[in-house]
Design an enzyme around this catalytic site. Structure first.
Site, PDB file in Angstrom:
ATOM      1  N   LYS A  65      15.784  43.608  18.376  1.00 41.46           N
ATOM      2  CA  LYS A  65      17.207  43.294  18.294  1.00 41.46           C
ATOM      3  C   LYS A  65      17.684  42.642  19.593  1.00 41.46           C
ATOM      4  O   LYS A  65      17.157  42.926  20.660  1.00 41.46           O
ATOM      5  CB  LYS A  65      17.945  44.610  18.057  1.00 41.46           C
ATOM      6  N   LYS A  67      13.945  42.695  25.283  1.00 48.37           N
ATOM      7  CA  LYS A  67      12.702  41.968  24.952  1.00 48.37           C
ATOM      8  C   LYS A  67      12.216  41.132  26.118  1.00 48.37           C
ATOM      9  O   LYS A  67      11.066  41.221  26.519  1.00 48.37           O
ATOM     10  CB  LYS A  67      12.931  40.997  23.783  1.00 48.37           C
ATOM     11  N   LYS A  83      18.790  30.395  23.971  1.00 47.49           N
ATOM     12  CA  LYS A  83      19.387  30.670  25.288  1.00 47.49           C
ATOM     13  C   LYS A  83      18.448  30.242  26.416  1.00 47.49           C
ATOM     14  O   LYS A  83      18.859  30.042  27.532  1.00 47.49           O
ATOM     15  CB  LYS A  83      19.686  32.166  25.437  1.00 47.49           C
ATOM     16  N   ASP A 109      16.120  39.696  15.323  1.00 48.24           N
ATOM     17  CA  ASP A 109      15.217  40.024  14.231  1.00 48.24           C
ATOM     18  C   ASP A 109      14.964  38.746  13.434  1.00 48.24           C
ATOM     19  O   ASP A 109      15.470  37.688  13.772  1.00 48.24           O
ATOM     20  CB  ASP A 109      15.756  41.175  13.359  1.00 48.24           C
TER      21      ASP A 109
END
Lengths: 452, 285
Positions: B15, B20, B46, B132
């Protein structure tokens, strides 16, 4: 021959020879009915090419459509830059008064907000931009036509308090010959009216020689902008013209009436009656003469049509009044197949069948494969529909009378009407020739007669 | 004949905002420190996945280069960071326009065409993928046989677990057409025993394993504020050791499996049982 000879399976994910075409085809068709308008396809170039070729082939004339030429970069980063540069180039090179932008599956899927992008463009003095959302994964070419007409009226028409005794006629997707007939009938009342979109003198006029020249026809922009001063909106064809009429009515505050396309005696009567209601009575000598001639012809050839079976496959707007006419001739409209249509078409046709004590199978959002399956079980005398029925006609050995859109394998047909009393007479002739030619073909040589 | 070295390709999902990029960058840094040749491939419009490997600096992205020059050369988009980690950013459109998913597909295909993985003689490629699996584009690294193993970063929060469960559905879908299989869950922000119990239970229910537990730590925050990974900024910290261990586990990981995601109703019921347990615990019963 196809192996399947009975209707057994229902298909949800597969159409074989569908009775629908891409939305932008209808949108381009509508945009070309506006004077000095350049239709612009916001999508990849192949998209635009297909739409352009189909329309060009129907009229056997070149048409111009511009494209944003979206490539992979645009699919990722959005088509904003392409659209802005394209609009500038179009105004510079082709000098239209207005550009009508229709979106495509690609631009709709990546989510380009065409209206917002166009809103950021500084327009040259006296120039206009309109846009319609026309993704082809919903609706049909009629939806695209309807959306573009709605966009033109909704984005350009100005509300006016002062109303004139003027009728704003929105025709469905028909040929230039039909538009001329619709206009001629309206002109019989010596009143003021506008037809929008008006493809007469566009698809049936000489092609302009210079790149910044336009056909003489098309609804003038001033007529669209001043649509708000009309007292009545008349939509001819619910599927193609109903929504734009309702939108214009809501925006500019005048009533609207939706009628069938004036095909056959009764639908033409309804059109004339509506005009009469609006303008008051007028000396309709020529229309009366045409009607009398048509009625007598129908009576005289009635025995030749009686109980002849027809399969009709075309747009819903054409199917309903056409079947009413066929039923009135004593024919049996045994199968009526259309592309995407509202549920009303079934009710309308059932009412017509009941009135004429006949019956038929009505299917919408279907394809020619299914029609062929039905026809193998129950043959008919004549097929009436667009060009894609050609193979079907060959395989089943049934004469095909070409009607509707597209007819890409014949010439000249768009110049003549199927609407109005004269159009009805033409339908009669086409049908009868097909039936009699077939009868002659089937006859032994010694039985051929020079007399009917 | 020399057998071609098998490059280990790993995709890391989870998520948004769950950590991450932080986790992936620390794993990359730890693997590089251990002597592996590593590439980190940021698959997020990004384009900030590899920032902490390069002192907080942004690098030109594959898609921006494609947009400007219509072609992409290796040296224009591959940059080395901490301990020689190769950094690549896919890039993508500005927020609210275009199609980021299509962008990921294009960027991954370009890198495949350039054959950089073989040329750089890499040992491990880590794909750091946004969110996701919202559309086909974001599934790109796990389909068509690109990545081999998938790990998901998840906290014990329900929404994070929900995203992981969705990812498992994606993996299950592609598993019979040569797609990647699931290596396990990297449990992030696990500071107490009940968070650990929740994530363990989720892994157990979905037929997978937890490959490492990473606690929330201020060391990570201070390192990131310096534009560095924890491995670089605080190599001797407790947190760095946790990342080193995690990297080691991932480097040695060989067998991934098809997960058994929960259906949405099942997932909600499962979450509800945990809500009851936590309430009971709070009341001190």
């Amino acid at each position: 021959m196809l192996k399947t000879d009975k209707v057994e399976s229902t298909r949800q994910a597969l159409h074989i020879d569908p009775l629908r075409m891409c939305q932008p085809i209808g949108a381009i068709y509508a945009a070309l009915g506006v004077q000095a308008c350049m239709p612009h396809s916001h999508g990849s170039s192949g998209c635009c090419r297909y739409h352009k070729i189909l329309i060009s082939k129907h009229f056997q004339k070149t048409i111009r459509v511009t494209s944003s030429m979206l490539k992979e970069n645009a699919a990722i980063f959005g088509g904003e830059e392409n659209l802005k540069v394209a609009v500038k180039n179009i105004f510079d090179i082709y000098k239209p008064q207005i550009i009508a932008v229709q979106s495509t599956c690609l631009s709709e899927t990546i989510g380009d907000h065409v209206a917002a992008i166009l809103g950021e463009i500084e327009l040259p003095e006296g120039k206009y931009l309109v846009s319609a959302q026309t993704p082809s994964y919903i609706g049909s070419h009629l939806t695209g036509y309807s959306s573009m007409v709605e966009a033109l009226l909704g984005q350009l028409a100005v509300r006016s308090v002062l109303k004139k005794k003027k009728c704003f006629i929105i025709p469905g997707l028909v040929n230039p010959g039909d538009i001329r007939e619709i206009k001629e009938i309206a002109a019989s009342f010596n009143g003021d009216f506008t037809v929008c979109p008006d493809i007469s003198d566009v698809f049936d006029a000489a092609t302009p020689e210079k790149q910044d020249e336009y056909s003489p026809g098309g609804t003038p922009l001033s007529e669209i902008i001043s649509a708000g001063s009309c007292e009545l909106i008349l939509a001819l064809g619910p599927a193609a013209a109903g929504a734009p009429a309702a939108a214009l009515s809501e925006k500019c505050g005048m009533p609207f009436v939706t009628l069938d396309l004036p095909i056959g005696i009764e639908a033409t009567d309804r059109y004339i009656r509506q005009l009469q209601l609006f303008y008051g009575s007028a000396p309709l000598g020529e229309l009366k003469r045409q009607r009398a001639q048509l009625v007598e012809t129908v009576m005289n050839c009635h025995p030749l049509f009686y109980k002849k079976k027809a399969a009709v496959f075309c747009d819903p707007d054409l199917a309903v009044p056409l079947c009413e006419f066929l039923a009135g001739l004593g024919m049996v409209p045994a199968f009526v197949f259309t592309g995407p249509a509202s549920s009303e078409i079934d009710e309308r046709l059932q009412e017509i069948f009941a009135r004429y004590e006949t019956e038929g199978v009505v299917q919408s959002n279907t394809d020619l494969f299914e029609l062929e399956q039905y026809l193998k079980n129950e043959p008919v005398d004549v097929l009436i529909g667009e060009v894609h029925g050609k193979h079907l006609a060959r395989r089943l050995d049934i004469p095909l009378v070409r009607m509707g859109f597209p007819i890409t394998d014949r010439f000249i047909h768009p110049y003549f009407p199927i609407v109005g009393y004269r159009g009805a007479l033409r339908i009669l002739e086409m049908l009868l020739n097909a039936i009699l030619d077939r009868a002659d073909r089937d006859r032994a040589a010694e039985e051929l007669s020079f007399m009917l | 004949m020399v057998t071609k070295k098998k490059i280990k390709q790993i995709a890391i999902y989870g998520k948004g905002g769950i950590g991450k990029s932080t986790t992936t960058s620390n794993i990359s840094a730890a693997l590089a420190k251990a002597g592996y040749k590593v590439m980190q491939f940021g698959c997020d419009p990004k384009s900030d996945s590899t920032n902490t490997l390069r002192d907080g600096n942004y690098i030109p992205t594959v898609l921006d280069t494609l947009r400007e020059k219509n072609t992409v050369q290796k040296e224009e988009v591959i940059f080395q960071g901490f301990q020689g980690v190769y950094c690549v950013e896919a890039g993508g459109p500005a927020p609210g326009v275009g199609c980021a998913g299509r962008g990921i597909i294009t960027a991954v295909q370009i890198m495949k065409q350039l054959k950089v993985f073989e040329e750089l003689d890499l040992d491990i490629v880590l794909y750091d993928v946004l969110g996701d699996v919202v559309c086909g584009g974001f599934a790109m690294p796990i389909r068509d046989g690109i990545a081999e193993h998938v790990f998901t970063v998840s906290s014990a929060d329900f929404m994070s677990i929900y995203a992981s469960n969705n990812l498992f559905k994606g993996i299950q879908k592609f598993s019979n057409s040569g797609g990647a299989l699931l290596g396990g869950v990297i449990a992030n922000s696990i500071n107490d025993d009940y968070s650990r119990a929740i994530i363990d239970d989720f892994a157990n229910r979905t037929g997978t394993q937890v490959v490492g537990y990473v606690p929330r730590s201020v060391t990570v925050t201070t390192s990131e504020l310096q534009g560095k990974t924890t491995i670089e900024a605080a190599p001797d910290s407790e947190q760095a050791k946790i990342y080193l261990n995690l990297a080691n586990t991932i480097a040695e990981h060989t067998v991934s499996k098809v997960p058994d995601p929960m259906e949405i109703k099942e997932l909600r019921e499962w979450a509800a049982t945990w809500a009851d347990q936590l309430l009971t615990r709070e009341k001190g019963l």
